[in-house]
Every structure is written in structure tokens, then in C-alpha cells.
Enzyme design. Structure first.
Site, PDB file in Angstrom:
ATOM      1  N   GLY A  25       0.748  -1.249   0.000  1.00 30.74           N
ATOM      2  CA  GLY A  25       0.000   0.000   0.000  1.00 30.74           C
ATOM      3  C   GLY A  25       0.774   1.292   0.000  1.00 30.74           C
ATOM      4  O   GLY A  25       0.194   2.357  -0.226  1.00 30.74           O
TER       5      GLY A  25
ATOM      6  N   GLU B 173       3.874  -6.707   1.747  1.00 29.41           N
ATOM      7  CA  GLU B 173       3.437  -7.090   0.395  1.00 29.41           C
ATOM      8  C   GLU B 173       3.389  -5.883  -0.537  1.00 29.41           C
ATOM      9  O   GLU B 173       2.336  -5.554  -1.077  1.00 29.41           O
ATOM     10  CB  GLU B 173       2.025  -7.697   0.458  1.00 29.41           C
ATOM     11  CG  GLU B 173       1.869  -8.894   1.346  1.00 29.41           C
ATOM     12  CD  GLU B 173       0.389  -9.267   1.557  1.00 29.41           C
ATOM     13  OE1 GLU B 173      -0.513  -8.491   1.179  1.00 29.41           O
ATOM     14  OE2 GLU B 173       0.149 -10.359   2.097  1.00 29.41           O
ATOM     15  N   PRO B 174       4.496  -5.184  -0.734  1.00 27.22           N
ATOM     16  CA  PRO B 174       4.439  -4.029  -1.638  1.00 27.22           C
ATOM     17  C   PRO B 174       4.360  -4.459  -3.100  1.00 27.22           C
ATOM     18  O   PRO B 174       5.007  -5.427  -3.506  1.00 27.22           O
ATOM     19  CB  PRO B 174       5.763  -3.314  -1.360  1.00 27.22           C
ATOM     20  CG  PRO B 174       6.688  -4.377  -0.874  1.00 27.22           C
ATOM     21  CD  PRO B 174       5.842  -5.417  -0.195  1.00 27.22           C
TER      22      PRO B 174
ATOM     23  N   ARG C 157      -5.708   2.949 -16.077  1.00 23.54           N
ATOM     24  CA  ARG C 157      -5.778   3.688 -14.816  1.00 23.54           C
ATOM     25  C   ARG C 157      -6.409   5.088 -14.947  1.00 23.54           C
ATOM     26  O   ARG C 157      -7.215   5.470 -14.104  1.00 23.54           O
ATOM     27  CB  ARG C 157      -4.396   3.767 -14.159  1.00 23.54           C
ATOM     28  CG  ARG C 157      -3.781   2.391 -13.873  1.00 23.54           C
ATOM     29  CD  ARG C 157      -2.587   2.436 -12.945  1.00 23.54           C
ATOM     30  NE  ARG C 157      -2.983   2.836 -11.618  1.00 23.54           N
ATOM     31  CZ  ARG C 157      -2.854   4.044 -11.131  1.00 23.54           C
ATOM     32  NH1 ARG C 157      -2.272   4.987 -11.840  1.00 23.54           N
ATOM     33  NH2 ARG C 157      -3.288   4.325  -9.936  1.00 23.54           N
TER      34      ARG C 157
ATOM     35  N   TYR D 126      -9.584   5.229 -12.590  1.00 23.35           N
ATOM     36  CA  TYR D 126      -9.406   5.898 -11.289  1.00 23.35           C
ATOM     37  C   TYR D 126      -9.140   7.394 -11.446  1.00 23.35           C
ATOM     38  O   TYR D 126      -8.651   8.022 -10.499  1.00 23.35           O
ATOM     39  CB  TYR D 126      -8.206   5.305 -10.535  1.00 23.35           C
ATOM     40  CG  TYR D 126      -8.123   3.809 -10.501  1.00 23.35           C
ATOM     41  CD1 TYR D 126      -8.990   3.067  -9.700  1.00 23.35           C
ATOM     42  CD2 TYR D 126      -7.158   3.124 -11.242  1.00 23.35           C
ATOM     43  CE1 TYR D 126      -8.898   1.683  -9.648  1.00 23.35           C
ATOM     44  CE2 TYR D 126      -7.059   1.745 -11.194  1.00 23.35           C
ATOM     45  CZ  TYR D 126      -7.937   1.028 -10.395  1.00 23.35           C
ATOM     46  OH  TYR D 126      -7.839  -0.333 -10.351  1.00 23.35           O
TER      47      TYR D 126
ATOM     48  N   CYS E   5     -13.325   3.831 -29.169  1.00 25.42           N
ATOM     49  CA  CYS E   5     -14.550   4.599 -29.399  1.00 25.42           C
ATOM     50  C   CYS E   5     -15.299   4.897 -28.112  1.00 25.42           C
ATOM     51  O   CYS E   5     -16.439   4.474 -27.923  1.00 25.42           O
ATOM     52  CB  CYS E   5     -15.452   3.831 -30.353  1.00 25.42           C
ATOM     53  SG  CYS E   5     -14.551   3.300 -31.793  1.00 25.42           S
ATOM     54  N   GLU E   6     -14.667   5.579 -27.190  1.00 28.07           N
ATOM     55  CA  GLU E   6     -15.314   6.013 -25.946  1.00 28.07           C
ATOM     56  C   GLU E   6     -14.641   7.312 -25.525  1.00 28.07           C
ATOM     57  O   GLU E   6     -13.413   7.419 -25.600  1.00 28.07           O
ATOM     58  CB  GLU E   6     -15.068   5.036 -24.798  1.00 28.07           C
ATOM     59  CG  GLU E   6     -15.594   3.663 -25.011  1.00 28.07           C
ATOM     60  CD  GLU E   6     -15.681   2.867 -23.714  1.00 28.07           C
ATOM     61  OE1 GLU E   6     -15.761   3.478 -22.628  1.00 28.07           O
ATOM     62  OE2 GLU E   6     -15.671   1.650 -23.819  1.00 28.07           O
TER      63      GLU E   6
ATOM     64  N   TYR F  74       0.148  -2.073 -12.293  1.00 30.01           N
ATOM     65  CA  TYR F  74      -1.258  -2.020 -12.681  1.00 30.01           C
ATOM     66  C   TYR F  74      -1.410  -1.437 -14.089  1.00 30.01           C
ATOM     67  O   TYR F  74      -2.373  -0.739 -14.379  1.00 30.01           O
ATOM     68  CB  TYR F  74      -2.087  -1.243 -11.627  1.00 30.01           C
ATOM     69  CG  TYR F  74      -1.861  -1.783 -10.231  1.00 30.01           C
ATOM     70  CD1 TYR F  74      -2.292  -3.070  -9.900  1.00 30.01           C
ATOM     71  CD2 TYR F  74      -1.164  -1.066  -9.254  1.00 30.01           C
ATOM     72  CE1 TYR F  74      -2.060  -3.600  -8.633  1.00 30.01           C
ATOM     73  CE2 TYR F  74      -0.928  -1.596  -7.987  1.00 30.01           C
ATOM     74  CZ  TYR F  74      -1.377  -2.857  -7.689  1.00 30.01           C
ATOM     75  OH  TYR F  74      -1.142  -3.385  -6.442  1.00 30.01           O
TER      76      TYR F  74
HETATM   77  N1  LLP Z   1      -1.638  -6.966  -0.615  1.00 27.40           N
HETATM   78  C1  LLP Z   1      -2.950  -7.054  -0.857  1.00 27.40           C
HETATM   79  C2  LLP Z   1      -3.759  -7.995  -0.090  1.00 27.40           C
HETATM   80  C3  LLP Z   1      -3.529  -6.234  -1.853  1.00 27.40           C
HETATM   81  O1  LLP Z   1      -4.836  -6.306  -2.087  1.00 27.40           O
HETATM   82  C4  LLP Z   1      -2.711  -5.326  -2.581  1.00 27.40           C
HETATM   83  C5  LLP Z   1      -3.270  -4.481  -3.623  1.00 27.40           C
HETATM   84  C6  LLP Z   1      -1.337  -5.298  -2.290  1.00 27.40           C
HETATM   85  C7  LLP Z   1      -0.830  -6.123  -1.294  1.00 27.40           C
HETATM   86  C8  LLP Z   1      -0.384  -4.396  -3.003  1.00 27.40           C
HETATM   87  O2  LLP Z   1      -0.666  -3.045  -2.794  1.00 27.40           O
HETATM   88  P1  LLP Z   1       0.340  -1.933  -3.377  1.00 27.40           P
HETATM   89  O3  LLP Z   1       1.626  -2.027  -2.599  1.00 27.40           O
HETATM   90  O4  LLP Z   1       0.537  -2.219  -4.822  1.00 27.40           O
HETATM   91  O5  LLP Z   1      -0.380  -0.648  -3.153  1.00 27.40           O
HETATM   92  N2  LLP Z   1      -5.373  -1.371  -9.675  1.00 27.40           N
HETATM   93  C9  LLP Z   1      -5.227  -0.353  -8.659  1.00 27.40           C
HETATM   94  C10 LLP Z   1      -4.531  -0.869  -7.410  1.00 27.40           C
HETATM   95  C11 LLP Z   1      -5.206  -2.063  -6.787  1.00 27.40           C
HETATM   96  C12 LLP Z   1      -4.527  -2.570  -5.540  1.00 27.40           C
HETATM   97  C13 LLP Z   1      -5.150  -3.821  -5.070  1.00 27.40           C
HETATM   98  N3  LLP Z   1      -4.517  -4.460  -3.958  1.00 27.40           N
HETATM   99  C14 LLP Z   1      -4.486   0.833  -9.260  1.00 27.40           C
HETATM  100  O6  LLP Z   1      -4.151   0.790 -10.447  1.00 27.40           O
HETATM  101  O7  LLP Z   1      -4.272   1.838  -8.592  1.00 27.40           O
END
Ligand code: LLP
Length: 421
Positions: free
Chosen positions: A239, A275-276, A314, A318, A346-347, A375
Site C-alpha cells: 500500500g 506485500e508491496p 488507470r 481511477y 470509441c469512448e 497495474y
Molecule cells: N496486498 C494485498 C492484499 C492487496 O490487495 C494489494 C493491492 C497489495 C498487497 C499491493 O498493494 P500496493 O503495494 O501495490 O499498493 N489497480 C489499482 C490498485 C489495486 C490494488 C489492489 N490491492 C491501481 O491501479 O491503482
């Protein structure tokens, strides 16, 4: 910091000119930098120095096996969220005991796949799921190591679509019910309770929500231990956000995040997992695209690219900002002008940026989307029968295509026609 820099006005990925890759593979494409991937992994690994820890890369961010292998060889574990990701991590050579299985709806088949191939732990998200993991473990004659994901009811202060730690979100079990759920888990013979899991959201730009969540996890650890559970591993999720613009308000650094983990949880003598995903891969990748046309509209000019929302969703999904740069820097002093930067789908949603100041561009010029490594490729689709775009990995002065662009024949031949037609 990344390794996409200009040399004599031309954008490079490490020591390779982007224009050279474009000439070899065609546009659009994704390109990743090995040095940046490794640098970002090491920032997290070093931030937890002195604690027993494992950095499990959230491979949902960018899951090409060449990326997984690069990180695994540096010592990373993997966080997977589907049977497919599990098999992909294994195919890239990651041992089962370095793979953590997260996700809110693991099926019995997925659980069987992971238990048969070896797994570090399941992060359990509900009691029904716990029952299924227990049943599959008993069927296979093994014991499944588990943590339970708790929902700490903390506001991650990020985009609503990627916040996961509030009580109204579908993730985890309410922290207030933890005692009950852990007692249930402990009663199931196919499970071994080893720890606690939490993940409150993605693209967090402040440490405070992490601090609130981790403080709750520390309290819960002591409580569950007092209730007889051998809590010895804490999975703290991912996160930590990345800078999507080159402004001053950059998110906290991994070293500050690591210090917070040590401050809130260091006294518990637990093994720490994180879990980055985004911070490792995001700024390690670009999407490179070509201008097809420059079109003059009513009071605005459009840059129409060969890349589209199906390649990088993205901005459409978002309202995300990506810095967009010209691969060939303009001569000094050249005035910038505003463009709406769009794809050919086409959007109207197929718009990457509105009124973005860019140097004057013409048909055939290359541009690059920064911060597209996470992503990006993984969320691409073949909408409009546009082939998934290739991925390229650079390492110093070498580059390799790590996923080919499929031919139209391959795409079209995936359909099968029923006998009555
Ligand atoms: N662990 C779990 C359980 C998760 O659900 C996620 C992300 C991560 C780790 C990794 O998070 P990060 O370090 O990448 O922030 N598609 C979206 C982001 C979706 C994230 C989902 N879960 C975007 O493009 O912003």
C-alpha cells in the site's frame, strides 16, 4: 528515483534508447528497468533490516515471469491472489515456502493447487473460507499454515476504489470478532494458526493510517497470545504510495515506513512480512506510444495515440494522473502547448489527459507514460480487438522482449464457432 533519464535529449531506459526499442518491437509497448525494480525491492528489504522479515512482492502489480524472476533472485517472496498467480510464481522459480496466498474468494481448486505445490501461508478472509481450507488440507493429509486478515476499520485516505480497511469494505474479518474467529480456526485440525494479516489499501500517501492499523495489530497480537494462540508472524500488506508527479508532496519513503513498523510492532518478536506491489514496479515501467494524428478541435488540439485505455486503464478507471513526456526532448526554449491526449478507442473515457502541456508534437513522434509499471500491463485487455501490447525488460545495455505482441490470427482463432453456425 528511476532509471529512465534523458541523454543528449533522448529518453533512455538504463543504457538503451527508448527509440531503439520502439524500432525493434513497434508501439505501443511497456518497458521495465531491472535496476529500478531491484532498487525498490532493496529499499524495503533494507528498511526492515535487523528484523526477521520477508518482502513478498504483490505480483498483481506486474506479473511477467521475467519480473518475478528478477525479484525472486534478489530474495523476494511473492504475494499471490489467484491460482493463476500461484502457478505463474512457481513457473518463475519461486519456491512455495516463499509464496503467500491472499484474496477474498479463494476457491477449493485454488487452495488445492497451492497446498499441493507448497505454500508459506494462506491469509484467510472469512470463516467459510477457513472451513474450505481446513477440508482441503484434511483431504490432502497436510496442515495449512494460516493467518486471518483482520479489517481494522481505518481510513486509508486513498481513492475509494482501492481503500480496503474500512468496515464497509469486503475485506477481512472485523477486528472486534477476532477472538471468536481465531478460536474457531484453532479448533480446525487441518489448520495451523501462525499469525495475523492486515492490508488497508493502496497508494497511501501518509503514514498515519498505517500507524493506526499496526497499533491495532500490536494490541491484537498480545490479546490473541493471552488467549493461547502462538502468534509469530505478522503480514502487514502493501500500500505505500508512489509519486505520480514530480512535485514536492512525495509519499513517505520505505525507510520511514520500516521505522514505523519497528516502532509499532518491533517489541513483539514476530516475523514481519510486507506485500508491496506498486512501489516496486510502478516507477520501474513506462508505456511508450506513438502519435498517430494531431487533430485540431473546437478550441483544443488532440494528440491521438496508438495506445489506448485498453492498454493502460488507470486514467479511465481511477481518474489517475500519469506524467507524459516526449521521448525526444524539445530544443531548449521551445514553448509548450496544451493538448488533450487520447487513444483511438470509441469512448470518450479513452482520454489519458486533458489540456496537458507538452512540447509541440507531430504524427510519428514517440511519447512515454511514466509510473506505468504497476497495474499497467496486468490490467490491459483486448477491447476493440487490440492486441495486448508487448513487454520489454532492460538490464544495463541489453533489452529483451518478455512478452510478444500476439498476432491477429492468434486472437481471432481463440474464438470457436458452434456446430449450428
Ligand atoms: N496486498 C494485498 C492484499 C492487496 O490487495 C494489494 C493491492 C497489495 C498487497 C499491493 O498493494 P500496493 O503495494 O501495490 O499498493 N489497480 C489499482 C490498485 C489495486 C490494488 C489492489 N490491492 C491501481 O491501479 O491503482
Amino acid at each position: 528515483m528511476d532509471h529512465f533519464l534523458y541523454r543528449d535529449g533522448a529518453l533512455y531506459a538504463e543504457d538503451v534508447p527508448i527509440s531503439e526499442i520502439a524500432a525493434a518491437v513497434g508501439t505501443p509497448f511497456y518497458v521495465y528497468s531491472t535496476a529500478t525494480l531491484l532498487r525498490h525491492f532493496k529499499l524495503f528489504d533494507d528498511a526492515l533490516d535487523g528484523t526477521d522479515h520477508l518482502v513478498c512482492y504483490a505480483m498483481k502489480a506486474a506479473s511477467n515471469q521475467a519480473i518475478l524472476k528478477t525479484l525472486a533472485q534478489a530474495g523476494a517472496g511473492m504475494d499471490v491472489v489467484s491460482g493463476g498467480e500461484y502457478l505463474r510464481a512457481k513457473a518463475a522459480g519461486v519456491p512455495g515456502d516463499r509464496i503467500v496466498f491472499s484474496g477474498v474468494g479463494k476457491t477449493a481448486d485454488e487452495i488445492r493447487t497451492a497446498l499441493s505445490g507448497g505454500i508459506r501461508q494462506f491469509n484467510v478472509e472469512s470463516e467459510p473460507e477457513m472451513e474450505v481450507i481446513n477440508a482441503v488440507a484434511l483431504e490432502l493429509g497436510v496442515v495449512a499454515p494460516i493467518t486471518v486478515r483482520v479489517n481494522p476499520d481505518v481510513d486509508a485516505k486513498t481513492h475509494a476504489k482501492i481503500a480496503t480497511g474500512k468496515s464497509e469494505n469486503k475485506f477481512g474479518i472485523p477486528i472486534a470478532r477476532a477472538s471468536e474467529v481465531y478460536a474457531h480456526a484453532a479448533s480446525l485440525p487441518g489448520l495451523e494458526v501462525i499469525g495475523i494479516d492486515v492490508h488497508i489499501g493502496s497508494q497511501l500517501t501518509e503514514l498515519e493510517p498505517f500507524e493506526l492499523a499496526y497499533t491495532k495489530v500490536a494490541e491484537l497480537t498480545e490479546k490473541l497470545r493471552a488467549e493461547g494462540h502462538n502468534i509469530r508472524r505478522l503480514d502487514l500488506g502493501g500500500g505505500l504510495g508512489i509519486p505520480y508527479t514530480r512535485s514536492n508532496d512525495a509519499p513517505p519513503l520505505p525507510v520511514e515506513y520500516g521505522a514505523l513498523i519497528k516502532k509499532t510492532l518491533g517489541h513483539l518478536d514476530c516475523e514481519i512480512e510486507i506485500e508491496p506491489g506498486r512501489l516496486i514496479a510502478g516507477n520501474a515501467g513506462l508505456m511508450v506510444s506513438k502519435v498517430i494524428y494531431v487533430k485540431s478541435g473546437e478550441g483544443r488540439d488532440f494528440l491521438i495515440l496508438d495506445g489506448a485505455m485498453n492498454d493502460l486503464i488507470r486514467p479511465a478507471m481511477y481518474e489517475a494522473h500519469h506524467d507524459i513526456v516526449a521521448v525526444q526532448e524539445p530544443a531548449p526554449g521551445v514553448e509548450r502547448q496544451p493538448y488533450d491526449i487520447v487513444g483511438p478507442v470509441c469512448e470518450t473515457g479513452d482520454t489519458f489527459a486533458k489540456q496537458r502541456n507538452m512540447p509541440p508534437l507531430k504524427s510519428g513522434d514517440l511519447i512515454a507514460f511514466r509510473s506505468a509499471g504497476a497495474y499497467g500491463a496486468v490490467m490491459a485487455s483486448e477491447y476493440n480487438t487490440r492486441p495486448l501490447i508487448p513487454e520489454v525488460l532492460v538490464n544495463g545495455d541489453q533489452f529483451a522482449v518478455i512478452r510478444e505482441r500476439p498476432s491477429f490470427d492468434e486472437i481471432i482463432n481463440r474464438d470457436t464457432i458452434p456446430s449450428w453456425l
